[in-house]
Design an enzyme around this catalytic site. Structure first.
Site, PDB file in Angstrom:
ATOM      1  N   ASP A  13      82.961  32.944  14.219  1.00  0.00           N
ATOM      2  CA  ASP A  13      82.077  32.868  15.124  1.00  0.00           C
ATOM      3  C   ASP A  13      80.967  33.081  14.670  1.00  0.00           C
ATOM      4  OD1 ASP A  13      81.791  31.710  17.708  1.00  0.00           O
ATOM      5  OD2 ASP A  13      82.421  33.307  18.235  1.00  0.00           O
ATOM      6  N   ASP A  55      78.266  33.222  17.543  1.00  0.00           N
ATOM      7  CA  ASP A  55      77.704  34.258  19.159  1.00  0.00           C
ATOM      8  C   ASP A  55      78.893  34.555  19.823  1.00  0.00           C
ATOM      9  OD1 ASP A  55      74.777  32.860  19.661  1.00  0.00           O
ATOM     10  OD2 ASP A  55      75.664  31.043  19.209  1.00  0.00           O
TER      11      ASP A  55
END
Length: 236
Positions: free
Chosen positions: A70, A72
C-alpha cells in the site's frame, strides 16, 4: 478536505455487510487486527511447524515471489496542509480546476525497506490513490527503480463503497507466492489470508515498523505457502 479525493479513504467504517460472505479466516483476521490498531506489531522470524523449502533461493531463481505494498499511511503520509513535522517533498496535483500542493512525509526506513525487498522479491505498489497523485509520489520515492509495477484506484474493485485490492490482478491464481502489506484490512478483504497488517503512519519520525517488517518478509521465503507466514504472525 481536498486530500480525501486524492488519497485512499482511510477512515471508512469497519462494519461492512460484505464481511458476511468472507471466510472464517477473514473474520478472525479482522478481530485480531483491532488489537493491533494502537500497538506495535511484533513480526516473528521463525516458526516450528511449517513445511520448509529445501533451497528456497534455488526454487525461485527465475520467478521471484511478490510483495504488494500500500502507499498512503503505509509508506508515506500526505496532506494538503503543512504537516506538524518536517516533510520530505511536495507534489502538485490538479483537483477540479485548481493545482494543489501535497506535502509528503516518508515513513522512516522506507528507502532501505524497498531496497531489501527488491533483493528477493518482485515489489508492487497497489494504491487506492489517484494516479496523478500517486505516480508523482512513487517517482520521488523509488529513485532506484525497485518497484516493478504500479496499480492505482482505477484497478481497485469497489465493494459497498470501499476500494478493495484484488491481488489476482497482480499474481493471477498464484496467491501462495504473494503477500500484501496494508494498514487498512478492508483493502485486502477479497484475499484476507494474504494480508500483512501494519500500523498506520502519520508523523511519528521514530517509527521503525518498516525495518521490523523487512526482517519478517525476508523470512517468508522458507514457507512453501507465504500465507502460512501470516497465520504465524497473527498467532503471536
Amino acid at each position: 478536505m481536498a486530500s480525501e479525493r486524492i488519497i485512499e479513504n482511510k477512515h471508512q467504517k469497519k462494519n461492512d455487510p460484505f464481511m458476511s460472505i468472507l471466510t472464517f479466516h477473514c473474520r478472525l483476521l479482522r478481530c485480531v487486527l483491532r488489537c493491533f490498531k494502537d500497538t506495535t506489531i511484533s513480526y516473528p522470524a521463525t516458526r516450528h511447524d511449517y513445511t520448509k523449502l529445501e533451497d528456497p533461493q534455488r526454487e525461485y531463481t527465475n520467478t521471484k515471489r511478490t510483495i504488494i505494498l500500500d502507499l498512503d499511511e503505509t509508506l508515506v503520509h500526505s496532506t494538503t496542509q503543512l504537516p506538524g513535522v518536517r516533510y520530505d517533498f511536495m507534489v502538485m496535483v490538479k483537483m477540479e480546476s485548481e493545482i494543489m500542493p501535497i506535502f509528503v512525509v516518508t515513513r522512516p526506513g522506507v528507502t532501505e525497506f524497498l531496497e531489501r525487498l527488491g533483493e528477493s522479491y518482485k515489489v508492487v505498489v497497489f494504491t487506492a490513490g489517484l494516479e496523478d497523485y500517486a505516480s508523482q509520489v512513487l517517482d520521488k520515492l523509488d529513485k532506484n527503480g525497485v518497484i516493478s509495477q504500479r496499480l492505482y484506484r482505477d484497478s481497485c474493485t469497489e465493494v459497498n463503497g470501499k476500494y478493495v485490492k484484488d491481488l489476482s490482478l497482480v499474481v493471477g491464481k498464484d496467491l501462495g507466492n504473494a503477500l500484501i502489506v496494508d494498514d487498512n484490512p478492508s483493502s485486502y478483504s477479497l484475499q484476507p489470508e494474504n494480508g500483512v497488517p501494519i500500523k498506520a503512519f502519520v508523523d511519528d519520525l521514530k517509527d521503525q515498523e518498516l525495518l521490523k517488517l523487512a526482517g519478517f518478509l525476508e523470512s517468508c521465503y522458507v514457507y512453501e505457502d507465504m500465507r502460512d507466514a501470516v497465520q504465524d504472525l497473527l498467532a503471536n
